[in-house]
Design a protein around this motif. Structure first.
Motif, PDB file in Angstrom:
ATOM      1  N   THR A   1       0.867  -1.250   0.001  1.00 33.23           N
ATOM      2  CA  THR A   1       0.105  -0.042  -0.145  1.00 33.23           C
ATOM      3  C   THR A   1       0.940   1.243   0.019  1.00 33.23           C
ATOM      4  OG1 THR A   1      -0.190   0.047   2.431  1.00 33.23           O
ATOM      5  CG2 THR A   1      -1.914  -1.087   1.360  1.00 33.23           C
ATOM      6  N   LEU A   2       0.060   2.487  -0.256  1.00 33.45           N
ATOM      7  CA  LEU A   2       1.079   3.421  -0.482  1.00 33.45           C
ATOM      8  C   LEU A   2       1.553   4.012   0.831  1.00 33.45           C
ATOM      9  CD1 LEU A   2       1.982   6.117  -1.825  1.00 33.45           C
ATOM     10  CD2 LEU A   2      -0.298   7.029  -1.785  1.00 33.45           C
ATOM     11  N   SER A   3       0.734   3.826   2.053  1.00 31.77           N
ATOM     12  CA  SER A   3       1.142   4.401   3.262  1.00 31.77           C
ATOM     13  C   SER A   3       2.527   3.535   3.878  1.00 31.77           C
ATOM     14  CB  SER A   3       0.037   4.498   4.143  1.00 31.77           C
ATOM     15  OG  SER A   3      -0.210   3.328   4.595  1.00 31.77           O
ATOM     16  N   ALA A   4       2.299   2.336   3.618  1.00 36.41           N
ATOM     17  CA  ALA A   4       3.208   1.243   4.039  1.00 36.41           C
ATOM     18  C   ALA A   4       4.755   1.682   3.311  1.00 36.41           C
ATOM     19  CB  ALA A   4       2.868  -0.172   3.757  1.00 36.41           C
ATOM     20  N   ARG A   5       4.571   1.998   1.945  1.00 33.46           N
ATOM     21  CA  ARG A   5       5.942   2.236   1.147  1.00 33.46           C
ATOM     22  C   ARG A   5       6.125   3.761   1.671  1.00 33.46           C
ATOM     23  NH1 ARG A   5       3.241   0.361  -3.738  1.00 33.46           N
ATOM     24  NH2 ARG A   5       2.313   2.619  -3.814  1.00 33.46           N
ATOM     25  N   ALA A   6       5.201   4.436   1.814  1.00 36.55           N
ATOM     26  CA  ALA A   6       5.863   6.070   2.531  1.00 36.55           C
ATOM     27  C   ALA A   6       6.591   6.008   3.803  1.00 36.55           C
ATOM     28  CB  ALA A   6       4.861   6.857   2.375  1.00 36.55           C
ATOM     29  N   GLU A   7       6.048   5.019   4.627  1.00 35.88           N
ATOM     30  CA  GLU A   7       6.514   5.039   5.940  1.00 35.88           C
ATOM     31  C   GLU A   7       7.873   4.346   5.954  1.00 35.88           C
ATOM     32  OE1 GLU A   7       5.333   2.417  10.117  1.00 35.88           O
ATOM     33  OE2 GLU A   7       3.715   3.189   8.809  1.00 35.88           O
ATOM     34  N   SER A   8       8.316   3.237   4.983  1.00 40.44           N
ATOM     35  CA  SER A   8       9.473   2.492   4.941  1.00 40.44           C
ATOM     36  C   SER A   8      10.304   3.601   4.476  1.00 40.44           C
ATOM     37  CB  SER A   8       9.275   1.265   4.018  1.00 40.44           C
ATOM     38  OG  SER A   8       9.169   1.695   2.727  1.00 40.44           O
ATOM     39  N   ASP A   9      10.233   4.694   3.768  1.00 40.28           N
ATOM     40  CA  ASP A   9      11.086   5.699   3.197  1.00 40.28           C
ATOM     41  C   ASP A   9      11.486   6.867   4.300  1.00 40.28           C
ATOM     42  OD1 ASP A   9      11.050   4.311   0.853  1.00 40.28           O
ATOM     43  OD2 ASP A   9       9.551   5.571  -0.092  1.00 40.28           O
ATOM     44  N   VAL A  10      10.821   6.824   5.378  1.00 38.46           N
ATOM     45  CA  VAL A  10      10.922   7.889   6.222  1.00 38.46           C
ATOM     46  C   VAL A  10      11.696   7.312   7.480  1.00 38.46           C
ATOM     47  CG1 VAL A  10       9.499   9.514   7.990  1.00 38.46           C
ATOM     48  CG2 VAL A  10       8.677   8.827   5.732  1.00 38.46           C
ATOM     49  N   SER A  11      12.611   8.111   8.040  1.00 40.18           N
ATOM     50  CA  SER A  11      13.482   7.653   9.050  1.00 40.18           C
ATOM     51  C   SER A  11      12.744   8.289  10.277  1.00 40.18           C
ATOM     52  CB  SER A  11      14.976   8.385   8.807  1.00 40.18           C
ATOM     53  OG  SER A  11      14.969   9.687   8.867  1.00 40.18           O
ATOM     54  N   ALA A  12      12.834   7.619  11.488  1.00 37.62           N
ATOM     55  CA  ALA A  12      12.209   7.874  12.590  1.00 37.62           C
ATOM     56  C   ALA A  12      13.104   9.020  13.266  1.00 37.62           C
ATOM     57  CB  ALA A  12      11.899   6.620  13.556  1.00 37.62           C
ATOM     58  N   LYS A  13      12.365   9.981  13.930  1.00 33.67           N
ATOM     59  CA  LYS A  13      12.995  11.049  14.636  1.00 33.67           C
ATOM     60  C   LYS A  13      12.689  10.945  16.212  1.00 33.67           C
ATOM     61  CE  LYS A  13      12.312  14.317  10.846  1.00 33.67           C
ATOM     62  NZ  LYS A  13      11.441  15.045  10.465  1.00 33.67           N
ATOM     63  N   PRO A  14      13.672  11.219  16.928  1.00 29.61           N
ATOM     64  CA  PRO A  14      13.488  10.698  18.536  1.00 29.61           C
ATOM     65  C   PRO A  14      12.558  12.056  18.991  1.00 29.61           C
ATOM     66  CG  PRO A  14      15.690  11.234  18.187  1.00 29.61           C
ATOM     67  CD  PRO A  14      15.066  11.355  16.789  1.00 29.61           C
ATOM     68  N   TYR A  15      11.866  11.669  19.840  1.00 26.82           N
ATOM     69  CA  TYR A  15      11.235  12.932  20.621  1.00 26.82           C
ATOM     70  C   TYR A  15      12.130  13.388  21.680  1.00 26.82           C
ATOM     71  CZ  TYR A  15       8.036  15.537  23.413  1.00 26.82           C
ATOM     72  OH  TYR A  15       7.397  16.489  24.122  1.00 26.82           O
ATOM     73  N   THR A  16      12.082  14.713  21.709  1.00 30.41           N
ATOM     74  CA  THR A  16      12.577  15.442  22.985  1.00 30.41           C
ATOM     75  C   THR A  16      11.707  16.496  23.646  1.00 30.41           C
ATOM     76  OG1 THR A  16      13.525  17.207  21.625  1.00 30.41           O
ATOM     77  CG2 THR A  16      15.029  15.298  22.012  1.00 30.41           C
ATOM     78  N   TYR A  17      11.684  16.545  24.685  1.00 32.17           N
ATOM     79  CA  TYR A  17      10.835  17.640  25.330  1.00 32.17           C
ATOM     80  C   TYR A  17      10.940  18.797  24.624  1.00 32.17           C
ATOM     81  CZ  TYR A  17       8.734  20.411  28.803  1.00 32.17           C
ATOM     82  OH  TYR A  17       7.597  21.399  29.453  1.00 32.17           O
ATOM     83  N   GLY A  18       9.682  19.579  24.017  1.00 35.28           N
ATOM     84  CA  GLY A  18       9.452  20.687  23.450  1.00 35.28           C
ATOM     85  C   GLY A  18       9.551  20.450  21.965  1.00 35.28           C
ATOM     86  N   THR A  19       9.606  19.216  21.650  1.00 37.55           N
ATOM     87  CA  THR A  19       9.727  19.006  19.821  1.00 37.55           C
ATOM     88  C   THR A  19       8.349  19.404  19.810  1.00 37.55           C
ATOM     89  OG1 THR A  19      11.067  17.042  20.204  1.00 37.55           O
ATOM     90  CG2 THR A  19       9.688  17.031  18.311  1.00 37.55           C
ATOM     91  N   HIS A  20       8.231  20.210  18.581  1.00 40.89           N
ATOM     92  CA  HIS A  20       7.046  20.804  18.028  1.00 40.89           C
ATOM     93  C   HIS A  20       6.662  19.779  16.947  1.00 40.89           C
ATOM     94  CE1 HIS A  20       3.957  23.291  15.758  1.00 40.89           C
ATOM     95  NE2 HIS A  20       4.671  22.695  14.654  1.00 40.89           N
ATOM     96  N   LEU A  21       5.120  19.408  17.164  1.00 39.73           N
ATOM     97  CA  LEU A  21       4.517  18.217  16.433  1.00 39.73           C
ATOM     98  C   LEU A  21       3.658  18.689  15.661  1.00 39.73           C
ATOM     99  CD1 LEU A  21       4.202  15.558  19.378  1.00 39.73           C
ATOM    100  CD2 LEU A  21       6.057  15.739  17.827  1.00 39.73           C
ATOM    101  N   ASP A  22       3.535  18.581  14.274  1.00 44.23           N
ATOM    102  CA  ASP A  22       2.584  19.055  13.401  1.00 44.23           C
ATOM    103  C   ASP A  22       1.745  17.833  12.866  1.00 44.23           C
ATOM    104  OD1 ASP A  22       1.354  20.365  11.289  1.00 44.23           O
ATOM    105  OD2 ASP A  22       3.089  20.424  10.092  1.00 44.23           O
ATOM    106  N   ILE A  23       0.672  17.588  13.694  1.00 45.41           N
ATOM    107  CA  ILE A  23       0.151  16.381  13.438  1.00 45.41           C
ATOM    108  C   ILE A  23      -1.245  16.620  12.797  1.00 45.41           C
ATOM    109  CG2 ILE A  23      -1.150  14.127  14.295  1.00 45.41           C
ATOM    110  CD1 ILE A  23       1.336  14.301  16.653  1.00 45.41           C
ATOM    111  N   GLN A  24      -1.560  16.101  11.684  1.00 46.72           N
ATOM    112  CA  GLN A  24      -2.925  16.109  11.081  1.00 46.72           C
ATOM    113  C   GLN A  24      -3.699  15.070  11.209  1.00 46.72           C
ATOM    114  OE1 GLN A  24      -2.802  16.794   6.730  1.00 46.72           O
ATOM    115  NE2 GLN A  24      -4.883  17.586   6.872  1.00 46.72           N
ATOM    116  N   LYS A  25      -3.173  13.901  11.096  1.00 43.69           N
ATOM    117  CA  LYS A  25      -3.635  12.473  11.255  1.00 43.69           C
ATOM    118  C   LYS A  25      -2.807  11.355  11.679  1.00 43.69           C
ATOM    119  CE  LYS A  25      -6.272   9.008   8.596  1.00 43.69           C
ATOM    120  NZ  LYS A  25      -6.815   8.632   7.273  1.00 43.69           N
ATOM    121  N   VAL A  26      -3.254  10.794  12.754  1.00 47.10           N
ATOM    122  CA  VAL A  26      -2.519   9.678  13.315  1.00 47.10           C
ATOM    123  C   VAL A  26      -2.548   8.503  12.328  1.00 47.10           C
ATOM    124  CG1 VAL A  26      -2.173   8.074  15.122  1.00 47.10           C
ATOM    125  CG2 VAL A  26      -2.458  10.395  15.823  1.00 47.10           C
ATOM    126  N   VAL A  27      -1.722   7.818  11.719  1.00 51.10           N
ATOM    127  CA  VAL A  27      -1.678   6.641  11.066  1.00 51.10           C
ATOM    128  C   VAL A  27      -1.456   5.584  11.821  1.00 51.10           C
ATOM    129  CG1 VAL A  27      -0.491   5.354   9.122  1.00 51.10           C
ATOM    130  CG2 VAL A  27      -0.517   8.013   9.131  1.00 51.10           C
TER     131      VAL A  27
END
Length: 69
Positions: A1-27
């Protein structure tokens, strides 16, 4: 599926206190399996306001802690 392919191309970022989260939709939300209460590694995959897939690694209390105080 498209979202599975897109997810595999994205590297995870670690959360740190104060990280700005721009969340439109949780997958998806994932966490390490833990049979007991405690802190576990978790991962949030979401779409930002530009509809780009983002992945965030963070730590949380296990869902198995819900009955503990």
């Amino acid at each position: 599926t498209l979202s599975a392919r897109a997810e595999s191309d994205v590297s995870a970022k670690p959360y740190t206190y104060g990280t700005h989260l721009d969340i439109q939709k949780v997958v998806s939300l994932k966490q390490d399996a833990s049979p007991s209460c405690g802190v576990v590694d978790a991962q949030l995959t979401y779409l930002d306001s530009q509809s780009k897939t983002q992945v965030l690694d963070y730590r949380k209390i296990s869902d198995n802690c819900s009955s503990d105080n």
